[in-house]
Design an enzyme around this catalytic site. Structure first.
Site, mmCIF file in Angstrom:
data_model
loop_
_atom_site.group_PDB
_atom_site.id
_atom_site.type_symbol
_atom_site.label_atom_id
_atom_site.label_comp_id
_atom_site.label_asym_id
_atom_site.label_seq_id
_atom_site.Cartn_x
_atom_site.Cartn_y
_atom_site.Cartn_z
ATOM 1 N N TYR A 57 -1.058 15.854 -4.669
ATOM 2 C CA TYR A 57 -2.607 15.884 -5.349
ATOM 3 C C TYR A 57 -3.488 15.034 -5.061
ATOM 4 O O TYR A 57 -4.537 15.514 -4.785
ATOM 5 C CB TYR A 57 -2.466 16.065 -7.162
ATOM 6 C CG TYR A 57 -1.994 17.224 -7.674
ATOM 7 C CD1 TYR A 57 -2.575 18.584 -7.461
ATOM 8 C CD2 TYR A 57 -0.673 17.129 -8.532
ATOM 9 C CE1 TYR A 57 -2.006 19.589 -7.940
ATOM 10 C CE2 TYR A 57 -0.141 18.424 -8.859
ATOM 11 C CZ TYR A 57 -0.700 19.712 -8.555
ATOM 12 O OH TYR A 57 -0.422 20.853 -9.391
ATOM 13 N N GLU A 153 28.922 16.837 -15.130
ATOM 14 C CA GLU A 153 27.812 17.510 -14.581
ATOM 15 C C GLU A 153 26.918 17.882 -15.635
ATOM 16 O O GLU A 153 25.756 17.954 -15.609
ATOM 17 C CB GLU A 153 28.690 18.790 -14.006
ATOM 18 C CG GLU A 153 27.598 19.973 -13.719
ATOM 19 C CD GLU A 153 28.380 21.258 -13.276
ATOM 20 O OE1 GLU A 153 27.622 22.058 -12.689
ATOM 21 O OE2 GLU A 153 29.318 21.419 -13.589
#
Length: 204
Positions: A57, A153
């Site tokens: 940005y 995980e």
């Protein structure tokens, strides 16, 4: 341009290089690279951090050198990493996502960013919570007598094992990867395993 080193157990960059010449067709990429390097220097000089999204940005104020899409910004950032031989976190650029969570038989030694004093963080003393892996892990030191690292995980399974103090029963270190692990989380596990010579097991 990578190769897998079986002895070391991870991918390494090969010797391939790209030469970028300044021509009419590449002048915009050159300008973007210089602008990104200037943003990086500003972040380092002021001891601030800029997310990858923020960097994209910020480029909207660069006139003709602005990025049209974030993948363009990410590619230039990766080029700068390769150019200087460091990772983007050391250049002041950080991802949006968290690094991962840790619980168990581990003391993490960090430094106070204001005073430089060492801080010992005991990963057994977070109650039902956990230690959050920082964006940059190069400065960390470790103390542990754990037998292994269990990389998990899912955040749900990590929380379940942590709630039952599984790390205490098995003398291990639990690390939540939260799905696809961030680079900081992967480096944290790699450094911990290499420096303390303990195995890593994955729970998926």
């Amino acid at each position: 341009n990578v190769t897998y080193d079986e002895r070391e157990g991870y991918f390494k960059l090969k010797s391939g290089k790209i030469t970028r010449a300044l021509t009419y067709n590449t002048v915009k990429t050159f300008a973007q690279t210089l602008r990104m390097m200037a943003l990086c220097k500003e972040a380092i000089d002021t001891d601030e951090e800029v997310t990858k999204r923020e960097a994209y940005y910020v480029s909207k104020n660069w006139g003709e050198a602005r990025f049209e899409e974030q993948p363009e910004s990410d590619t230039v950032m990766e080029d700068i990493e390769a150019l200087f031989g460091v990772n983007r976190e050391q250049l002041g650029f950080i991802p949006e996502e968290k690094g991962g969570e840790v619980a168990g038989e581990l003391l993490v030694i960090d430094r106070d960013r204001t005073t430089g004093e060492k801080i010992e963080i005991d990963c057994t003393r977070f109650g039902s919570g956990a230690y959050s892996v920082p964006i940059s892990v190069e400065q960390l030191e470790f103390k542990t007598k754990a037998k292994f690292v269990l990389a998990i995980e899912t955040a749900g399974m990590f929380q379940r094992l942590n709630n039952h103090s599984f790390w205490r029963e098995t003398n291990c270190i639990l690390v939540s990867m939260g799905g696809v692990p961030t680079r900081a989380c992967r480096r944290f596990i790699r450094r911990l395993s290499d420096e303390k010579h303990i195995p890593v097991y994955a729970f998926v």
